[in-house]
Design an enzyme around this catalytic site. Structure first.
Site, mmCIF file in Angstrom:
data_model
loop_
_atom_site.group_PDB
_atom_site.id
_atom_site.type_symbol
_atom_site.label_atom_id
_atom_site.label_comp_id
_atom_site.label_asym_id
_atom_site.label_seq_id
_atom_site.Cartn_x
_atom_site.Cartn_y
_atom_site.Cartn_z
ATOM 1 N N ASN A 1 9.420 -27.596 -38.609
ATOM 2 C CA ASN A 1 10.333 -28.820 -39.019
ATOM 3 C C ASN A 1 10.663 -28.562 -40.608
ATOM 4 O O ASN A 1 9.688 -29.090 -41.413
ATOM 5 C CB ASN A 1 9.388 -30.174 -38.982
ATOM 6 C CG ASN A 1 10.574 -31.112 -39.067
ATOM 7 O OD1 ASN A 1 11.566 -31.149 -39.996
ATOM 8 N ND2 ASN A 1 10.353 -32.125 -38.227
ATOM 9 N N ASP A 2 11.742 -28.049 -40.900
ATOM 10 C CA ASP A 2 12.203 -27.766 -42.284
ATOM 11 C C ASP A 2 11.972 -29.101 -43.180
ATOM 12 O O ASP A 2 12.342 -28.950 -44.439
ATOM 13 C CB ASP A 2 13.567 -27.202 -42.567
ATOM 14 C CG ASP A 2 13.697 -25.659 -42.100
ATOM 15 O OD1 ASP A 2 12.846 -24.876 -42.412
ATOM 16 O OD2 ASP A 2 14.469 -25.257 -41.626
ATOM 17 N N CYS A 3 12.041 -30.053 -42.521
ATOM 18 C CA CYS A 3 12.267 -31.506 -43.217
ATOM 19 C C CYS A 3 10.958 -32.285 -43.355
ATOM 20 O O CYS A 3 11.154 -33.310 -43.891
ATOM 21 C CB CYS A 3 13.520 -32.172 -42.488
ATOM 22 S SG CYS A 3 15.050 -31.466 -42.487
#
Ligand code: GLC
Ligand code: GLC
Length: 814
Positions: free
Chosen positions: A486-488
Site C-alpha cells: 500500500n503505497d499510501c
C-alpha cells in the site's frame, strides 16, 4: 446500461455509440512500438518509453477529454461539408458507428450521408510503425468527389519537456518532406539518431506540417481551416508545432470502395550513417523508405494483419478454459490474458490515467505482472526478471521503478519500500515453475547496474530475503519503510507541507513502524525460496529459511492478530493499525488476504475468522473495500491513505488488485462459492450491464472501483494498468480452477462453486499440452486423478517424458 457488446468469436468488444462514459481504449503494439487508441481514435504512440520517446502528442485531462489522436477527416468536395468518421474531432451525428477493439488492433467504422469509412489501426509484429487502413465506400446513387485529410501532431520526443519547456520547444521543430512522406526530425541534426515519418499509399494533393497552417489561427481540431477550404498549403514547419497531414482526393462511383493506407513509423539510424549525403543535414532515409514502400501496398498490410491475428491465436491457446460461466471464460480466454500483456509491456506508464511521464516500470508491479504473463512469452519474462534484478541495490532493497529505455533505476520515488525485494522472489519463482529453467538462477546480474558487482541471480534472492530479517521492528515484524504494497500507508512520513511527496518524504527514522502485510508476504516468499534452495540441493539453507518463516508466522499470530482478524500494521508510536481499538481503519483487506493465502491459521480457524470478518465488514456488491471505516480526516501519522476522500483509492476504495488475495484465501479454506462470487463482483464482463455505473471499459479491469463510502459507489477508475490483471488471472486459473504450476509439475487443485458440474482446460506447460477435464462427483474439493487413463496418487501431474506432446488428465472432485 450497455454501450456495446462482446463478440467472443472475433475476440472483440464492439462499441456501438461513440460517447461512452469515458474514453474506452485499446493498445496497439506488443513489442517496442506502442500506442493507446480510444474508441474515437484518440491516443498517442511511442517507442519503448512513453516519456522519453513519445512520437505523437496527446492532451491529458483536456476538455473535451481524449484529445490528440490518429485523425482522418472526410470532405464532400461538392458541398464542402466535412466530418470525422471516428466521431472525434468534429463530433457529427453519424448514421452508423462502431468501434471494434480487438487483440492488438482497433477498427472504427461509420457512415455519414451514404459514405462509409472504416479504419483499421494496428502495429505489425517486429516493426516500429503503425498502419491505418482506411476503406471508403460510396453507398450513394451518385458519384462522390471526396477529400481525405489525415493528421497527427508530433511530440518533440521527451513528453515531459514537450509539455513544459515552450521557450525552447517553440523554436526547435523540424521536418523534411520527400515523395509525399512527412519526416519529423526535431533534434536530429545534433544528438538524436531517430526520426518519425508519416506516409500515405496514394498520390497526395497536398500536405501540411505546421499545425497553425492546418488549423488556422484560433481554431480547434473540430474545424481545421485546411479541411474547410479543401486544400492544403504545403507548409514546412520551422519551430512551433510540427504536424503531419496528407490530402488525398478520391472520386468514387456509386458502390465503389477504395483503400488508403497511412503509415506512421519510428526509425533509428546508426550514428555514422545519419545523413545522406554524409556531409549534408538531410536524413538518411534508406531504411525508412524500404519499409514505407512495403506498406504502401495494401496486400502487405493485410498479410501483416493476418500474422498479428495468428500471433494472438497462438498466445491465447496456451491456456484455454471452458467453464459454466461465460464471464470467466471470456476473461480468461481473451481479455484478462490480453490485459496481462499490456501490464507486462507498460507496467503503470501509459494509459488514459497514466500520463506516460510519471512512472516508469515499477519493481513491485513488474514482478507481480509476471504472474499473469509468464506462460505467454517466457523469454520476455526472463529478460524482464534480469532487468529488474539489475536495478536491485546491494542492500537487497530496490529502486521503486526504472525507465525501460535506459533500464536504470530512477530515483523519482526513491527506494526503501520494504516489500519490494520479496516480489522478485515471487516473480522468479513463477518463472521457474512455468518453464523449469533453473539456469536463470546462475545468470550473473549486477546490483544497481554497477559493472563489476555481478552476482548470480540466486544471490539476489538471498539478499531479498535477508533484507527483511535485517529490518525487524519492536514486535519482530518487518519494518515498513516508506510503504509496503500500500503505497499510501506512509508511517514514517509525517508530512504537513503541501506538495511534499508522501512516498519520498521521511521525517522519522523508520525503526518502529511495522507491517503485518510484509510479514505475510515474507511467508510466501520465504517458502518459495526454501523450495528453490531444496531443488538446488541446498537442504540446510532451505531449512534455515523455513525456520525464519516459522518464526515469522508465530510473530504474526502473537502480534498480528486482533481477535477476529489480522492487524494491518504498527505505527511510529507502536500503536495498532487495523484493530478494533482504532476509531477508523479497524480492518484492512491486505492482511486478511495475504495472511490467509499464506495459510496462517488454516488449522485452528483464524483464517476462516479473518475471512468471515472480511465478508461482514469489507465486502460490498461491487467488490471488497480496502479498509473500514474509511478515514474521515487526515492522520499525520498515516500519510497519503488518509488524504483521499472516503471511498476512493487506498482510503476504502475497492482496490481490485488485492481482492484476488481474498479469493485465494477463500480457496485455501475450501470455499469455492465465496471465491468465485468475489471474482464475479469485480469481473468487468460481469459488470457490463451496469456500464453506466462502472463507466470504465467492460473488457478490462480497473485499478479501483469507488467504495461504499464514496458518492459514486461502483464507479471504476484507472483502467488497464494495474496489478489487478495478473492477480485475477492467477487467482482464477491457478486457485479457483486450480490448475497450478509447481516446480515439479502441474497441480490440479480446483476449489470451484458447488453448483458447477465441472470444467475443461487446455493448458500448455513445459512443452506439452494438458487436456484437463474436471468433474464433480461430490460437494468437496478432494481430487482423484487419472493421467493418460491411469490413476495417480495425490493431485500432482508428474512431468511427462521429454518430447511428450499431449497429456490427458481427468480429475474427479468429491
Ligand atoms: C498502485 C501501485 C502499486 C501499489 C498499489 C497500492 O496500483 O502501482 O504498486 O501496490 O497502488 O498502493
Ligand atoms: C499508488 C497509489 C496512488 C499513489 C501512488 C504514489 O499507485 O495508488 O494513490 O499516489 O501510489 O506513488
Amino acid at each position: 446500461m450497455k454501450y456495446g457488446y462482446f463478440d467472443d468469436q472475433k475476440r472483440e468488444y464492439v462499441i456501438t455509440q461513440p460517447d461512452t462514459p469515458l474514453p474506452w481504449i485499446n493498445y496497439l503494439g506488443c513489442q517496442a512500438y506502442f500506442g493507446i487508441i480510444s474508441n474515437t481514435a484518440g491516443g498517442y504512440s511511442f517507442y519503448r518509453d512513453a516519456r522519453l520517446r513519445r512520437i505523437t502528442r496527446y492532451r491529458y485531462n483536456n476538455a473535451p477529454y481524449d484529445f490528440g489522436g490518429r485523425y482522418v477527416y472526410l470532405r464532400d468536395d461538392a458541398s464542402g461539408e466535412f466530418w470525422s468518421p471516428s466521431w472525434q474531432p468534429t463530433r457529427h451525428k453519424l448514421e452508423e458507428y462502431s468501434c471494434r477493439h480487438g487483440m492488438g488492433y482497433t477498427t472504427i467504422g461509420s457512415k455519414y450521408k451514404g459514405i462509409e469509412a472504416r479504419t483499421r489501426y494496428f502495429v505489425p509484429l517486429d516493426e516500429n510503425l503503425e498502419i491505418w487502413q482506411l476503406t471508403v465506400t460510396n453507398h450513394r446513387a451518385q458519384a462522390a468527389e471526396l477529400s481525405v485529410f489525415s493528421v497527427v501532431e508530433f511530440c518533440l520526443w521527451d513528453a515531459q519537456d514537450d509539455s513544459t519547456n515552450f521557450q525552447r520547444n517553440f523554436s526547435i521543430g523540424q521536418v523534411e518532406i520527400e515523395d509525399g512522406v512527412i519526416y519529423h526530425k526535431t533534434e536530429y541534426r545534433e544528438r538524436r539518431d531517430h526520426f518519425a515519418y508519416f506516409a500515405c499509399s496514394e498520390k497526395i494533393a497536398g500536405y501540411e506540417t505546421q499545425r497553425e497552417d492546418f488549423l488556422g489561427a484560433y481554431r480547434g481540431w473540430e474545424n481545421p481551416a485546411a479541411v474547410e477550404r479543401g486544400h492544403e498549403s504545403n507548409s514546412v514547419a520551422h519551430g512551433w508545432a510540427p504536424v503531419g497531414s496528407h490530402h488525398v482526393k478520391l472520386s468514387l462511383k456509386p458502390g465503389e470502395s477504395r483503400q488508403v493506407v497511412f503509415v506512421l513509423g519510428y526509425q533509428e539510424n546508426p550514428r555514422e550513417e545519419k545523413f545522406d549525403p554524409p556531409d549534408s543535414q538531410i536524413i538518411n532515409k534508406k531504411s525508412a523508405k524500404a519499409v514505407i514502400a512495403k506498406y504502401r501496398v495494401t496486400a502487405n498490410a493485410d498479410a501483416e494483419f493476418k500474422k498479428l491475428s495468428e500471433y494472438w491465436n497462438e498466445l491465447l491457446k496456451l491456456c484455454h478454459v471452458d467453464t459454466p460461466d461465460v464471464h470467466t471464460n471470456r476473461m480468461v480466454n481473451i481479455w484478462n490474458a490480453y490485459q496481462c500483456m499490456a501490464t507486462f509491456n507498460m507496467s503503470r506508464s501509459a494509459s488514459f490515467y497514466e500520463s506516460g511521464i510519471g512512472r516508469g516500470l515499477g519493481f513491485r508491479d513488474s514482478n507481480q505482472d509476471l504472474l499473469g504473463f509468464v506462460h505467454m512469452v517466457p523469454e520476455r519474462a526472463r529478460e524482464r526478471i534480469l532487468d529488474l534484478a539489475a536495478t536491485q541495490l546491494p542492500s537487497g532493497g530496490a529502486y521503486h521503478q526504472y525507465q525501460p529505455l535506459t533500464k536504470r533505476g530512477n530515483n523519482d520515488v526513491g527506494s526503501g519500500f520494504n516489500d519490494d525485494p520479496h516480489w522478485l522472489i515471487i516473480g522468479v519463482g513463477a518463472y521457474i515453475k512455468e518453464t523449469g529453467d533453473w539456469g536463470i538462477l546462475g545468470e550473473a546480474v549486477p546490483y544497481d547496474n554497477e559493472p563489476g558487482s555481478e552476482m548470480p541471480l540466486y544471490e539476489h534472492l538471498q539478499r531479498s530475503f535477508r533484507y527483511t530479517l535485517e529490518r525487524l521492528g519492536p514486535h519482530g515484524l518487518p519494518l515498513i519503510g516508506r510503504a509496503d504494497w500500500n503505497d499510501c500507508l506512509n508511517l514514517n512520513c509525517f508530512s504537513d507541507t503541501p506538495g511534499q511527496s508522501f512516498q519520498t518524504t521521511t521525517n522519522k527514522d523508520g525503526k518502529v513502524a511495522e507491517s503485518v502485510f510484509i510479514a505475510g508476504l515474507f511467508l510466501v516468499a520465504g517458502r518459495e525460496l526454501a523450495d528453490i534452495a531444496r531443488h538446488r540441493g541446498l537442504g540446510k539453507e532451505a531449512c534455515s529459511y523455513l525456520c525464519e518463516v516459522g518464526k515469522m508466522e508465530k510473530t504474526i499470530r502473537e502480534h498480528g492478530w486482533d481477535g477476529e482478524w489480522f492487524l494491518r500494521a504498527y505505527d511510529d508510536f507502536s500503536r495498532k493499525i487495523g484493530s478494533k481499538e482504532n476509531a477508523e481503519g479497524k480492518i484492512f483487506i491486505e492482511t486478511q488476504g495475504f495472511c490467509t493465502l499464506a495459510g496462517v491459521g488454516l488449522e485452528d480457524g483464524l483464517a476462516a475468522r479473518a475471512l468471515d470478518s472480511t465478508r461482514k465488514m469489507l465486502a460490498t456488491k461491487h467488490g471488497i473495500v480496502l479498509q473500514q471505516p474509511a478515514y474521515s480526516k487526515y492522520y499525520l501519522e498515516y500519510g497519503e491513505i488518509s488524504s483521499y476522500p472516503p471511498g476512493y483509492k487506498e482510503n476504502a476504495g475497492i482496490f481490485c488488485h488485492n481482492n484476488p488475495w481474498v479469493m485465494i484465501g477463500e480457496t485455501r479454506v475450501g470455499n469455492g462459492d465465496q471465491a468465485h462470487d468475489y471474482y464475479t463482483r469485480i469481473n468487468p464482463s460481469a459488470r457490463e450491464e451496469i456500464s453506466d455505473v462502472h463507466r470504465c471499459e467492460p473488457y478490462v479491469y480497473a485499478q479501483m472501483i469507488a467504495g461504499r463510502d464514496a458518492a459514486t459507489h461502483g464507479e471504476a477508475k484507472n483502467s488497464w494498468l494495474t496489478g489487478t490483471a495478473a492477480w485475477n488471472y492467477y487467482a482464477i486459473t491457478q486457485w479457483i480452477l486450480g490448475i497450478r504450476t509447481s516446480f515439479d509439475g502441474l497441480l490440479i487443485a480446483p476449489v470451484i462453486p458447488k453448483n458447477w458440474a465441472g470444467f475443461k482446460v487446455s493448458r500448455k506447460f513445459r512443452g506439452a499440452t494438458y487436456q484437463i477435464e474436471v468433474q464433480r462427483a461430490g460437494d468437496g474439493n478432494q481430487v482423484s486423478l487419472e493421467v493418460n487413463g491411469a490413476p495417480v496418487q495425490g493431485n500432482l501431474v508428474p512431468l511427462p517424458a521429454a518430447g511428450t506432446k499431449t497429456v490427458s488428465v481427468k480429475a474427479t472432485l468429491r
